[in-house]
Design a protein around this motif. Structure first.
Motif, PDB file in Angstrom:
ATOM      1  N   GLY A   1     -13.063  37.566  -5.776  1.00 45.67           N
ATOM      2  CA  GLY A   1     -13.744  38.725  -6.343  1.00 45.67           C
ATOM      3  C   GLY A   1     -13.106  39.289  -7.593  1.00 45.67           C
ATOM      4  O   GLY A   1     -13.290  40.461  -7.916  1.00 45.67           O
ATOM      5  N   SER A   2     -12.375  38.484  -8.333  1.00 49.24           N
ATOM      6  CA  SER A   2     -11.615  38.963  -9.490  1.00 49.24           C
ATOM      7  C   SER A   2     -12.512  39.264 -10.691  1.00 49.24           C
ATOM      8  O   SER A   2     -13.209  38.387 -11.194  1.00 49.24           O
ATOM      9  N   ASP A   3     -12.470  40.526 -11.147  1.00 49.00           N
ATOM     10  CA  ASP A   3     -13.200  40.900 -12.360  1.00 49.00           C
ATOM     11  C   ASP A   3     -12.623  40.182 -13.574  1.00 49.00           C
ATOM     12  O   ASP A   3     -13.361  39.792 -14.479  1.00 49.00           O
ATOM     13  N   TYR A   4     -11.303  40.020 -13.599  1.00 44.66           N
ATOM     14  CA  TYR A   4     -10.666  39.305 -14.708  1.00 44.66           C
ATOM     15  C   TYR A   4     -11.224  37.888 -14.814  1.00 44.66           C
ATOM     16  O   TYR A   4     -11.563  37.422 -15.902  1.00 44.66           O
ATOM     17  N   ASP A   5     -11.336  37.197 -13.680  1.00 41.98           N
ATOM     18  CA  ASP A   5     -11.856  35.826 -13.697  1.00 41.98           C
ATOM     19  C   ASP A   5     -13.295  35.793 -14.191  1.00 41.98           C
ATOM     20  O   ASP A   5     -13.686  34.894 -14.930  1.00 41.98           O
ATOM     21  N   ARG A   6     -14.109  36.770 -13.780  1.00 45.29           N
ATOM     22  CA  ARG A   6     -15.505  36.820 -14.250  1.00 45.29           C
ATOM     23  C   ARG A   6     -15.568  36.993 -15.771  1.00 45.29           C
ATOM     24  O   ARG A   6     -16.326  36.313 -16.450  1.00 45.29           O
ATOM     25  N   ARG A   7     -14.747  37.902 -16.297  1.00 51.03           N
ATOM     26  CA  ARG A   7     -14.726  38.115 -17.760  1.00 51.03           C
ATOM     27  C   ARG A   7     -14.208  36.869 -18.478  1.00 51.03           C
ATOM     28  O   ARG A   7     -14.748  36.465 -19.515  1.00 51.03           O
ATOM     29  N   ARG A   8     -13.184  36.258 -17.925  1.00 50.44           N
ATOM     30  CA  ARG A   8     -12.597  35.042 -18.504  1.00 50.44           C
ATOM     31  C   ARG A   8     -13.620  33.913 -18.525  1.00 50.44           C
ATOM     32  O   ARG A   8     -13.795  33.244 -19.536  1.00 50.44           O
ATOM     33  N   ASP A   9     -14.311  33.720 -17.392  1.00 51.23           N
ATOM     34  CA  ASP A   9     -15.328  32.667 -17.319  1.00 51.23           C
ATOM     35  C   ASP A   9     -16.445  32.915 -18.331  1.00 51.23           C
ATOM     36  O   ASP A   9     -16.921  31.979 -18.978  1.00 51.23           O
ATOM     37  N   MET A  10     -16.858  34.171 -18.480  1.00 47.73           N
ATOM     38  CA  MET A  10     -17.907  34.490 -19.459  1.00 47.73           C
ATOM     39  C   MET A  10     -17.441  34.150 -20.877  1.00 47.73           C
ATOM     40  O   MET A  10     -18.195  33.580 -21.661  1.00 47.73           O
ATOM     41  N   ALA A  11     -16.204  34.484 -21.201  1.00 47.70           N
ATOM     42  CA  ALA A  11     -15.665  34.178 -22.530  1.00 47.70           C
ATOM     43  C   ALA A  11     -15.606  32.669 -22.755  1.00 47.70           C
ATOM     44  O   ALA A  11     -15.965  32.176 -23.835  1.00 47.70           O
ATOM     45  N   LEU A  12     -15.189  31.921 -21.739  1.00 47.19           N
ATOM     46  CA  LEU A  12     -15.122  30.459 -21.871  1.00 47.19           C
ATOM     47  C   LEU A  12     -16.525  29.856 -21.943  1.00 47.19           C
ATOM     48  O   LEU A  12     -16.752  28.897 -22.687  1.00 47.19           O
ATOM     49  N   ASN A  13     -17.483  30.434 -21.208  1.00 48.61           N
ATOM     50  CA  ASN A  13     -18.879  29.993 -21.298  1.00 48.61           C
ATOM     51  C   ASN A  13     -19.414  30.196 -22.715  1.00 48.61           C
ATOM     52  O   ASN A  13     -20.120  29.333 -23.245  1.00 48.61           O
ATOM     53  N   GLU A  14     -19.061  31.321 -23.325  1.00 50.24           N
ATOM     54  CA  GLU A  14     -19.497  31.602 -24.689  1.00 50.24           C
ATOM     55  C   GLU A  14     -18.919  30.601 -25.688  1.00 50.24           C
ATOM     56  O   GLU A  14     -19.493  30.382 -26.749  1.00 50.24           O
ATOM     57  N   CYS A  15     -17.795  29.978 -25.319  1.00 52.35           N
ATOM     58  CA  CYS A  15     -17.187  28.938 -26.153  1.00 52.35           C
ATOM     59  C   CYS A  15     -17.767  27.557 -25.841  1.00 52.35           C
ATOM     60  O   CYS A  15     -17.317  26.555 -26.390  1.00 52.35           O
ATOM     61  N   GLY A  16     -18.740  27.507 -24.926  1.00 52.73           N
ATOM     62  CA  GLY A  16     -19.408  26.252 -24.624  1.00 52.73           C
ATOM     63  C   GLY A  16     -18.854  25.484 -23.449  1.00 52.73           C
ATOM     64  O   GLY A  16     -19.191  24.320 -23.244  1.00 52.73           O
ATOM     65  N   PHE A  17     -18.001  26.122 -22.630  1.00 56.13           N
ATOM     66  CA  PHE A  17     -17.418  25.459 -21.468  1.00 56.13           C
ATOM     67  C   PHE A  17     -18.099  25.921 -20.183  1.00 56.13           C
ATOM     68  O   PHE A  17     -18.494  27.079 -20.073  1.00 56.13           O
ATOM     69  N   ARG A  18     -18.195  25.022 -19.222  1.00 55.23           N
ATOM     70  CA  ARG A  18     -18.560  25.381 -17.849  1.00 55.23           C
ATOM     71  C   ARG A  18     -17.246  25.465 -17.081  1.00 55.23           C
ATOM     72  O   ARG A  18     -16.356  24.650 -17.300  1.00 55.23           O
ATOM     73  N   VAL A  19     -17.141  26.451 -16.193  1.00 53.79           N
ATOM     74  CA  VAL A  19     -15.914  26.641 -15.417  1.00 53.79           C
ATOM     75  C   VAL A  19     -16.237  26.379 -13.951  1.00 53.79           C
ATOM     76  O   VAL A  19     -17.074  27.054 -13.358  1.00 53.79           O
ATOM     77  N   LEU A  20     -15.592  25.383 -13.410  1.00 57.62           N
ATOM     78  CA  LEU A  20     -15.772  24.981 -12.018  1.00 57.62           C
ATOM     79  C   LEU A  20     -14.543  25.433 -11.247  1.00 57.62           C
ATOM     80  O   LEU A  20     -13.416  25.092 -11.615  1.00 57.62           O
ATOM     81  N   ARG A  21     -14.747  26.239 -10.204  1.00 56.20           N
ATOM     82  CA  ARG A  21     -13.629  26.808  -9.453  1.00 56.20           C
ATOM     83  C   ARG A  21     -13.595  26.269  -8.031  1.00 56.20           C
ATOM     84  O   ARG A  21     -14.629  26.172  -7.372  1.00 56.20           O
ATOM     85  N   PHE A  22     -12.379  25.916  -7.594  1.00 55.29           N
ATOM     86  CA  PHE A  22     -12.139  25.500  -6.219  1.00 55.29           C
ATOM     87  C   PHE A  22     -11.010  26.348  -5.662  1.00 55.29           C
ATOM     88  O   PHE A  22     -10.107  26.746  -6.392  1.00 55.29           O
ATOM     89  N   TRP A  23     -11.026  26.580  -4.351  1.00 55.27           N
ATOM     90  CA  TRP A  23      -9.913  27.244  -3.685  1.00 55.27           C
ATOM     91  C   TRP A  23      -8.806  26.229  -3.463  1.00 55.27           C
ATOM     92  O   TRP A  23      -9.069  25.037  -3.311  1.00 55.27           O
ATOM     93  N   ASN A  24      -7.565  26.692  -3.415  1.00 50.38           N
ATOM     94  CA  ASN A  24      -6.428  25.823  -3.089  1.00 50.38           C
ATOM     95  C   ASN A  24      -6.714  25.019  -1.827  1.00 50.38           C
ATOM     96  O   ASN A  24      -6.459  23.814  -1.776  1.00 50.38           O
ATOM     97  N   ASP A  25      -7.236  25.692  -0.790  1.00 57.45           N
ATOM     98  CA  ASP A  25      -7.519  25.014   0.477  1.00 57.45           C
ATOM     99  C   ASP A  25      -8.515  23.872   0.321  1.00 57.45           C
ATOM    100  O   ASP A  25      -8.422  22.870   1.022  1.00 57.45           O
ATOM    101  N   ASP A  26      -9.499  24.022  -0.587  1.00 57.45           N
ATOM    102  CA  ASP A  26     -10.462  22.938  -0.823  1.00 57.45           C
ATOM    103  C   ASP A  26      -9.728  21.675  -1.261  1.00 57.45           C
ATOM    104  O   ASP A  26     -10.002  20.579  -0.776  1.00 57.45           O
ATOM    105  N   VAL A  27      -8.804  21.848  -2.180  1.00 56.75           N
ATOM    106  CA  VAL A  27      -8.056  20.702  -2.727  1.00 56.75           C
ATOM    107  C   VAL A  27      -7.138  20.110  -1.661  1.00 56.75           C
ATOM    108  O   VAL A  27      -7.070  18.897  -1.496  1.00 56.75           O
ATOM    109  N   LEU A  28      -6.455  20.966  -0.921  1.00 58.41           N
ATOM    110  CA  LEU A  28      -5.481  20.492   0.056  1.00 58.41           C
ATOM    111  C   LEU A  28      -6.137  19.849   1.282  1.00 58.41           C
ATOM    112  O   LEU A  28      -5.574  18.942   1.876  1.00 58.41           O
TER     113      LEU A  28
END
Length: 123
Positions: free
Chosen positions: A73-100
């Motif tokens: 629920g991080s507001d920082y992450d939402r703002r960061r993702d929006m900024a990166l989207n504006e630069c033309g990137f898609r941001v795919l997020r996984f939880w640590n547990d998903d990877v492990l």
């Protein structure tokens, strides 16, 4: 995306983060490094503008982030993702547990997103 200068502070911070990776980041990097995952080139802890991406495939304009519970629920992450989207990137997020716990599914998902630019991240 136009070239965005990277500050020496961010460059140094990215180097430090490469040396201090989490267990999940290390595990995923072993699959991504050296084009091991379906011949897709990834960089880790890569500075992009004002941010550091955990993993980035520049060709697919795809950023992969591995998150611990502090990101829920991080507001920082939402703002960061929006900024990166504006630069033309898609941001795919996984939880640590998903990877492990299910690295194969994580890798299959990354391949699908890297190969199909029409796919939109779910979180």
């Amino acid at each position: 995306m136009p070239h965005q200068p990277v500050s020496s502070r961010n460059r140094h911070f990215a180097r430090t983060m490469r040396k201090e990776a989490t267990e999940a980041e290390d595990k995923l990097w072993q699959e991504l490094r050296g084009r091991r995952l379906d011949r897709i080139k990834f960089r880790r802890q890569a500075p992009i503008g004002n941010y550091i991406a955990d993993f980035v495939c520049l060709e697919a304009r795809l950023i992969v982030e591995i998150d611990g519970s502090q990101h829920a629920g991080s507001d920082y992450d939402r703002r960061r993702d929006m900024a990166l989207n504006e630069c033309g990137f898609r941001v795919l997020r996984f939880w640590n547990d998903d990877v492990l716990r299910d690295l194969d599914s994580v890798c299959d998902t990354i391949i699908a997103y890297a190969r199909d630019p029409s796919l939109k991240p779910w979180r």
